[in-house]
Scaffold this active site. Sequence first.
Site, PDB file in Angstrom:
ATOM      1  N   VAL A  16       0.796  -1.255   0.041  1.00  0.00           N
ATOM      2  CA  VAL A  16       0.031   0.007   0.004  1.00  0.00           C
ATOM      3  C   VAL A  16       0.966   1.311  -0.069  1.00  0.00           C
ATOM      4  CG1 VAL A  16      -1.704   1.308   1.477  1.00  0.00           C
ATOM      5  CG2 VAL A  16      -1.945  -1.165   1.363  1.00  0.00           C
ATOM      6  N   TYR A 137      -5.376  -8.992  14.768  1.00  0.00           N
ATOM      7  CA  TYR A 137      -5.124  -8.006  13.956  1.00  0.00           C
ATOM      8  C   TYR A 137      -6.211  -7.048  13.801  1.00  0.00           C
ATOM      9  CZ  TYR A 137      -4.098  -5.750   9.409  1.00  0.00           C
ATOM     10  OH  TYR A 137      -4.095  -4.962   8.055  1.00  0.00           O
ATOM     11  N   PRO A 164      -9.862  -0.387   3.357  1.00  0.00           N
ATOM     12  CA  PRO A 164      -9.677  -1.144   1.909  1.00  0.00           C
ATOM     13  C   PRO A 164      -9.863  -2.711   2.269  1.00  0.00           C
ATOM     14  CG  PRO A 164      -7.301  -0.561   2.954  1.00  0.00           C
ATOM     15  CD  PRO A 164      -8.310  -0.269   3.982  1.00  0.00           C
ATOM     16  N   THR A 165     -10.508  -2.998   1.038  1.00  0.00           N
ATOM     17  CA  THR A 165     -10.665  -4.301   1.073  1.00  0.00           C
ATOM     18  C   THR A 165      -9.350  -5.218   0.679  1.00  0.00           C
ATOM     19  OG1 THR A 165     -12.257  -6.036   0.013  1.00  0.00           O
ATOM     20  CG2 THR A 165     -11.233  -4.561  -1.570  1.00  0.00           C
ATOM     21  N   ASN A 166      -9.464  -6.440   0.420  1.00  0.00           N
ATOM     22  CA  ASN A 166      -7.985  -7.290   0.045  1.00  0.00           C
ATOM     23  C   ASN A 166      -7.516  -6.691  -1.194  1.00  0.00           C
ATOM     24  OD1 ASN A 166      -9.852  -8.965   1.828  1.00  0.00           O
ATOM     25  ND2 ASN A 166      -8.366 -10.825   1.006  1.00  0.00           N
ATOM     26  N   HIS A 180      -0.732 -13.348   1.299  1.00  0.00           N
ATOM     27  CA  HIS A 180      -2.476 -13.533   1.005  1.00  0.00           C
ATOM     28  C   HIS A 180      -2.759 -14.217  -0.144  1.00  0.00           C
ATOM     29  CE1 HIS A 180      -2.667  -9.992   3.603  1.00  0.00           C
ATOM     30  NE2 HIS A 180      -3.784 -10.653   4.223  1.00  0.00           N
ATOM     31  N   ARG A 210     -14.016 -13.232  -1.961  1.00  0.00           N
ATOM     32  CA  ARG A 210     -13.250 -12.145  -1.414  1.00  0.00           C
ATOM     33  C   ARG A 210     -13.320 -11.154  -2.671  1.00  0.00           C
ATOM     34  NH1 ARG A 210     -13.258 -14.404   2.608  1.00  0.00           N
ATOM     35  NH2 ARG A 210     -11.558 -15.281   3.844  1.00  0.00           N
ATOM     36  N   ASP A 270     -11.032 -21.827   6.061  1.00  0.00           N
ATOM     37  CA  ASP A 270     -11.436 -21.241   5.128  1.00  0.00           C
ATOM     38  C   ASP A 270     -11.510 -19.419   5.495  1.00  0.00           C
ATOM     39  OD1 ASP A 270     -12.226 -22.782   2.927  1.00  0.00           O
ATOM     40  OD2 ASP A 270     -14.172 -22.987   3.550  1.00  0.00           O
TER      41      ASP A 270
HETATM   42  P1  GDP Z   1      -8.209 -13.410   4.236  1.00  0.00           P
HETATM   43  O1  GDP Z   1      -8.661 -12.663   3.310  1.00  0.00           O
HETATM   44  O2  GDP Z   1      -7.725 -12.582   5.765  1.00  0.00           O
HETATM   45  O3  GDP Z   1      -8.930 -14.726   4.803  1.00  0.00           O
HETATM   46  O4  GDP Z   1      -6.478 -14.021   3.891  1.00  0.00           O
HETATM   47  P2  GDP Z   1      -6.096 -14.816   2.683  1.00  0.00           P
HETATM   48  O5  GDP Z   1      -5.830 -13.954   1.332  1.00  0.00           O
HETATM   49  O6  GDP Z   1      -4.871 -15.376   3.212  1.00  0.00           O
HETATM   50  O7  GDP Z   1      -7.093 -15.874   2.529  1.00  0.00           O
HETATM   51  C1  GDP Z   1      -8.281 -15.837   1.739  1.00  0.00           C
HETATM   52  C2  GDP Z   1      -8.722 -17.113   1.462  1.00  0.00           C
HETATM   53  O8  GDP Z   1      -7.969 -17.843   0.331  1.00  0.00           O
HETATM   54  C3  GDP Z   1      -9.027 -17.966   2.510  1.00  0.00           C
HETATM   55  O9  GDP Z   1     -10.271 -18.836   2.383  1.00  0.00           O
HETATM   56  C4  GDP Z   1      -7.876 -18.992   2.282  1.00  0.00           C
HETATM   57  O10 GDP Z   1      -7.971 -20.253   2.906  1.00  0.00           O
HETATM   58  C5  GDP Z   1      -7.808 -19.158   0.724  1.00  0.00           C
HETATM   59  N1  GDP Z   1      -6.551 -19.704   0.020  1.00  0.00           N
HETATM   60  C6  GDP Z   1      -6.531 -20.690  -1.000  1.00  0.00           C
HETATM   61  N2  GDP Z   1      -5.453 -21.088  -1.158  1.00  0.00           N
HETATM   62  C7  GDP Z   1      -4.607 -20.012  -0.317  1.00  0.00           C
HETATM   63  C8  GDP Z   1      -2.943 -19.870  -0.494  1.00  0.00           C
HETATM   64  O11 GDP Z   1      -2.266 -20.713  -1.149  1.00  0.00           O
HETATM   65  N3  GDP Z   1      -2.718 -18.928   0.555  1.00  0.00           N
HETATM   66  C9  GDP Z   1      -3.415 -18.231   1.219  1.00  0.00           C
HETATM   67  N4  GDP Z   1      -2.817 -17.304   2.121  1.00  0.00           N
HETATM   68  N5  GDP Z   1      -4.663 -18.427   0.974  1.00  0.00           N
HETATM   69  C10 GDP Z   1      -5.325 -19.326   0.215  1.00  0.00           C
END
Ligand code: GDP
Length: 312
Positions: A16, A137, A164-166, A180, A210, A270
């Site tokens: 960011v 967090y 912000p979103t993801n 992520h 997401r 998840d």
């Molecule tokens: P969140 O948005 O805070 O849950 O963070 P993440 O971006 O780490 O994960 C988002 C979703 O993607 C969750 O449901 C994870 O289980 C899924 N996911 C699937 N494959 C992956 C991977 O390889 N890495 C991560 N970080 N998440 C994954």
Amino acid sequence: MNLHDRIYVAGHKGLVGSAILRALEAQGYNNLICRTRSELDLRDRGQVSRFFEQNAIDYVFLAAAKVGGIAANNDYPADFIRDNLLIQTNVIDAAYRANVTKLMFLGSTCIYPKLAPQPLKEEYLLSGDLEPTNKPYAIAKIAGINMCQSYNRQHGTSFISVMPTNMYGPNDNFDLQTSHVLPALLRKFHEAKELGAPTVEVWGSGTPKREFLHADDLAEACIFLMKHYEDSEIVNVGVGEDISIKELAEMIKTIVGYEGEIVFNASIPDGTPRKLVDVSKINGLGWQAQISLETGLRSVYEAFQKEYLIKQ
Ligand code: GDP
């Protein structure tokens, strides 16, 4: 905010902060102040106070934070709550004491309750229980929002908070244990293609949804809000659409050109089922995201191949 104002971007090496810095430079701001982690440890109150006393800063973008994906948040909860509380407390308090004109605190949509109605409206903050995997967090970020609001109320400061979103973009973290989902999948599909691996493992069930915002869009939104938003209430920044992790995996598979199979590992959590933000507030103020997920993914994959792989 004038072009010659002294603007401090905290966290300028991150996803960011680096995007905010690029956008400020591109718009002609010419008094930008940055410090690396080794020059200024934001967790150290004394160092932060001295930095503000000595630098006559006008504007602060507080994008420094300890961040990570679902596994990192789950494995290091103490580090996430401690580092974030320290960083934000030190910077917000020092900014007040040094009379900065305005500060922007960057939060996250994980501040919203796990089972809040979708899309997430700003008013849902503190209306229910948080998602356990990133609760430490989220609680730090909620404390930061409240700190900005409380300083505004007690001290008349102008501290605003943006959720912000993801996000994704250049300078992302591609480490498979701490990243992520989006950078993790780009890397996993790329490596599987290079190695000719028959399958790629995607964590969880693939059903969580997401929303993904390109960091360059967020940076434009932050500069826009710094100029035009004065209220203590939080503002969401997003694109207004989300996709399932399964759909994301398929999109990345196509962009990378991988021909094997996707395998879901349901033994990995998840996290929250969905966190789509309601963007009507920021849209109503006159700002909208511009970069589509497909365009953004292609450009990040290109940068990943050029820059990240060369450094390895
Ligand atoms: P969140 O948005 O805070 O849950 O963070 P993440 O971006 O780490 O994960 C988002 C979703 O993607 C969750 O449901 C994870 O289980 C899924 N996911 C699937 N494959 C992956 C991977 O390889 N890495 C991560 N970080 N998440 C994954």
